[in-house]
Design an enzyme around this catalytic site. Structure first.
Site, mmCIF file in Angstrom:
data_model
loop_
_atom_site.group_PDB
_atom_site.id
_atom_site.type_symbol
_atom_site.label_atom_id
_atom_site.label_comp_id
_atom_site.label_asym_id
_atom_site.label_seq_id
_atom_site.Cartn_x
_atom_site.Cartn_y
_atom_site.Cartn_z
ATOM 1 N N ARG A 250 -14.902 -13.830 -24.176
ATOM 2 C CA ARG A 250 -14.717 -13.000 -25.371
ATOM 3 C C ARG A 250 -15.642 -13.468 -26.491
ATOM 4 O O ARG A 250 -15.545 -14.601 -26.943
ATOM 5 C CB ARG A 250 -13.257 -13.077 -25.830
ATOM 6 C CG ARG A 250 -12.730 -11.793 -26.448
ATOM 7 C CD ARG A 250 -11.354 -12.005 -27.047
ATOM 8 N NE ARG A 250 -11.451 -12.897 -28.169
ATOM 9 C CZ ARG A 250 -10.504 -13.776 -28.513
ATOM 10 N NH1 ARG A 250 -9.390 -13.856 -27.832
ATOM 11 N NH2 ARG A 250 -10.680 -14.559 -29.551
ATOM 12 N N HIS A 254 -10.167 -11.673 -31.146
ATOM 13 C CA HIS A 254 -9.184 -10.924 -30.349
ATOM 14 C C HIS A 254 -8.976 -9.528 -30.942
ATOM 15 O O HIS A 254 -8.960 -8.533 -30.226
ATOM 16 C CB HIS A 254 -7.858 -11.685 -30.335
ATOM 17 C CG HIS A 254 -6.700 -10.889 -29.834
ATOM 18 N ND1 HIS A 254 -6.553 -10.559 -28.507
ATOM 19 C CD2 HIS A 254 -5.651 -10.309 -30.489
ATOM 20 C CE1 HIS A 254 -5.458 -9.823 -28.365
ATOM 21 N NE2 HIS A 254 -4.893 -9.657 -29.551
ATOM 22 N N TYR A 263 -10.222 -21.928 -32.922
ATOM 23 C CA TYR A 263 -9.942 -22.380 -31.551
ATOM 24 C C TYR A 263 -11.078 -22.141 -30.555
ATOM 25 O O TYR A 263 -11.123 -22.749 -29.507
ATOM 26 C CB TYR A 263 -8.658 -21.701 -31.035
ATOM 27 C CG TYR A 263 -8.718 -20.180 -30.984
ATOM 28 C CD1 TYR A 263 -9.295 -19.519 -29.911
ATOM 29 C CD2 TYR A 263 -8.214 -19.393 -32.025
ATOM 30 C CE1 TYR A 263 -9.358 -18.135 -29.855
ATOM 31 C CE2 TYR A 263 -8.265 -18.007 -31.986
ATOM 32 C CZ TYR A 263 -8.833 -17.380 -30.903
ATOM 33 O OH TYR A 263 -8.901 -16.012 -30.853
HETATM 34 C C1 LIG Z 1 4.876 -8.403 -23.603
HETATM 35 C C2 LIG Z 1 3.979 -8.875 -24.716
HETATM 36 N N1 LIG Z 1 4.001 -10.173 -25.075
HETATM 37 C C3 LIG Z 1 3.198 -10.622 -26.073
HETATM 38 C C4 LIG Z 1 2.350 -9.754 -26.717
HETATM 39 C C5 LIG Z 1 1.439 -10.264 -27.827
HETATM 40 N N2 LIG Z 1 0.033 -10.256 -27.379
HETATM 41 C C6 LIG Z 1 -0.816 -9.306 -27.796
HETATM 42 S S1 LIG Z 1 -2.335 -9.488 -27.153
HETATM 43 C C7 LIG Z 1 -1.881 -10.865 -26.273
HETATM 44 C C8 LIG Z 1 -2.882 -11.592 -25.402
HETATM 45 C C9 LIG Z 1 -3.197 -10.902 -24.125
HETATM 46 O O1 LIG Z 1 -4.291 -11.510 -23.502
HETATM 47 P P1 LIG Z 1 -5.008 -10.911 -22.234
HETATM 48 O O2 LIG Z 1 -3.994 -10.386 -21.287
HETATM 49 O O3 LIG Z 1 -5.928 -11.944 -21.728
HETATM 50 O O4 LIG Z 1 -5.801 -9.640 -22.794
HETATM 51 P P2 LIG Z 1 -7.034 -9.596 -23.816
HETATM 52 O O5 LIG Z 1 -6.428 -9.442 -25.189
HETATM 53 O O6 LIG Z 1 -7.819 -10.858 -23.699
HETATM 54 O O7 LIG Z 1 -7.811 -8.377 -23.430
HETATM 55 C C10 LIG Z 1 -0.546 -11.173 -26.521
HETATM 56 C C11 LIG Z 1 0.161 -12.329 -25.944
HETATM 57 C C12 LIG Z 1 2.362 -8.404 -26.324
HETATM 58 N N3 LIG Z 1 1.548 -7.501 -26.872
HETATM 59 N N4 LIG Z 1 3.173 -7.994 -25.319
#
Ligand SMILES: Cc1ncc(C[n+]2csc(CCOP(=O)(O)OP(=O)(O)O)c2C)c(N)n1
Ligand SMILES: [Mg+2]
Length: 353
Positions: A250, A254, A263
């Site tokens: 990335r 985010h 981080y």
């Molecule tokens: C069930 C749930 N738990 C926590 C969150 C909070 N949250 C939003 S984005 C994220 C990270 C997800 O990371 P990844 O699956 O690697 O996807 P990326 O954002 O890197 O595309 C989290 C934990 C959420 N949206 N849904």
């Protein structure tokens, strides 16, 4: 220090090996490029739009365009796409207006579309919950004897969620025609992938469900296309699901609400930016004599115009009636709602809705 994706020899690549992909002529190569430019333009304009306070938080997908365009181009129009918030603009590749997606990020009801109009499911914010939805739809297609397949996008972090495991297991057991497409960008907000799993690679999880897996360079649109097309061909021929792990890093925050300097590996981010996926593909096309300055300028102009028109259209949409806040909350709304809505209208003084 972590190294860039090109240093990981087990990844499937096309661009760095300067290979050609079967079935991709000049026209198809350029269509892929158009899609990537469109996505890049949408993403960059959205960040500006957010900074102007015209949309809320926005999940940036800069340098994810190769994964998104490569995967979607391997599908046919009847195949279904299940996006997460990271693939919010994927509908553009199916003819969805840019204004619809901008509305979605504004929380405006004009941003809700009928999934059957584009075979693009709703953007999923709860992590991994789109995976069982996609598995179910794919299984349904199989039961009905239809040839359509489904593809679910999800992140590295999503592989730690129960919904991912349930969906992957279900798809394996019922041999659903599904592509489990994992965008491994190395981070789940501030959690690195190394803290997410003890497995050497996310693709190793496929074995646990008895399904094939393939690991590709996520910054290489042609490698993504080739691997996804093989997965789709297998699914269509009755060979069940495939797990595709597309590895990248990335290079943007985010989301617009995040400050990753606390981080992230900043040196690596700089390396990734220098090797970002659109520039990599552009250089490949120029090397192969498929793209020149004039055509490139025209493609970029078209994308900018589409985005400009989308913003104008989004701005012209009146605010939604605040009654919507209440209308869809309960099948049988409590009696107090009428009073609450009247009070809200009084407080806002007719300023909204
Ligand atoms: C069930 C749930 N738990 C926590 C969150 C909070 N949250 C939003 S984005 C994220 C990270 C997800 O990371 P990844 O699956 O690697 O996807 P990326 O954002 O890197 O595309 C989290 C934990 C959420 N949206 N849904
Ligand atoms: Mg991630």
């Amino acid at each position: 220090m972590a190294h860039v994706a090109q240093g990981e020899p087990e990844l499937r690549r096309v661009i760095d090996e300067d290979r050609e992909v079967d079935g991709l002529g000049d026209q198809e190569l350029l269509e892929l490029y158009r899609s990537m430019v469109l996505l890049r333009t949408y993403d960059e304009r959205s960040v500006v739009y957010h900074r102007q306070g015209r949309i809320g938080t926005y999940a940036i997908f800069w340098n994810h365009e190769a994964m998104q365009a490569g995967a979607v181009h391997a599908l046919e129009d009847d195949d279904w796409i299940f996006p997460s918030y990271r693939e919010s603009a994927i509908g553009l590749l199916r003819g969805m207006p840019a204004s619809t997606i901008l509305h979605w990020w504004r929380g405006h009801p004009a941003g809700w579309w009928n999934p059957a109009d584009y075979n693009v499911a709703s953007i999923c914010v709860p992590i991994a919950t789109q995976v069982p939805h996609a598995a179910g739809l794919a299984w349904g297609k199989k039961l009905k004897g239809e040839r359509a397949c489904a593809l679910a996008f999800f992140g590295d972090g999503a592989t730690s969620e129960g919904a991912f495991h349930e969906g992957a297991n279900f798809a394996g057991v019922f041999q659903a025609p599904l592509v489990l497409f994992c965008n491994n960008n190395g981070w789940a907000i501030s959690t690195p992938v190394g803290a997410q799993t003890h497995a050497e690679a996310l693709v190793d999880k496929a074995a646990g469900y008895g399904i094939p897996g393939v690991r590709v360079d996520g910054g290489d649109v042609l490698a993504v296309y080739e691997a996804t097309r093989e997965a789709i061909d297998r699914a269509r021929e009755g060979g069940g699901p495939t797990f595709v792990e597309a590895v990248s890093y990335r290079a943007a925050p985010h989301a617009t609400a995040d400050d990753p300097r606390a981080y992230i590996d900043l040196e690596r981010v700089e390396l990734e930016k220098q090797n970002e996926c659109l520039g990599r593909y552009e250089r490949y096309l120029r090397r192969h004599g498929v793209l020149g300055d004039d055509l490139d300028a025209e493609i970029r102009r078209e994308a900018a115009e589409l985005m400009r028109a989308g913003i104008v259209e989004a701005e012209a949409e009146p605010d939604a009636d605040i009654a919507l806040l209440f209308e869809n909350a309960y099948a049988n709304p409590p009696a107090s709602f009428a009073h609450d809505l009247a009070e809200l209208r009084r407080v806002l003084g007719g300023g909204l809705g």
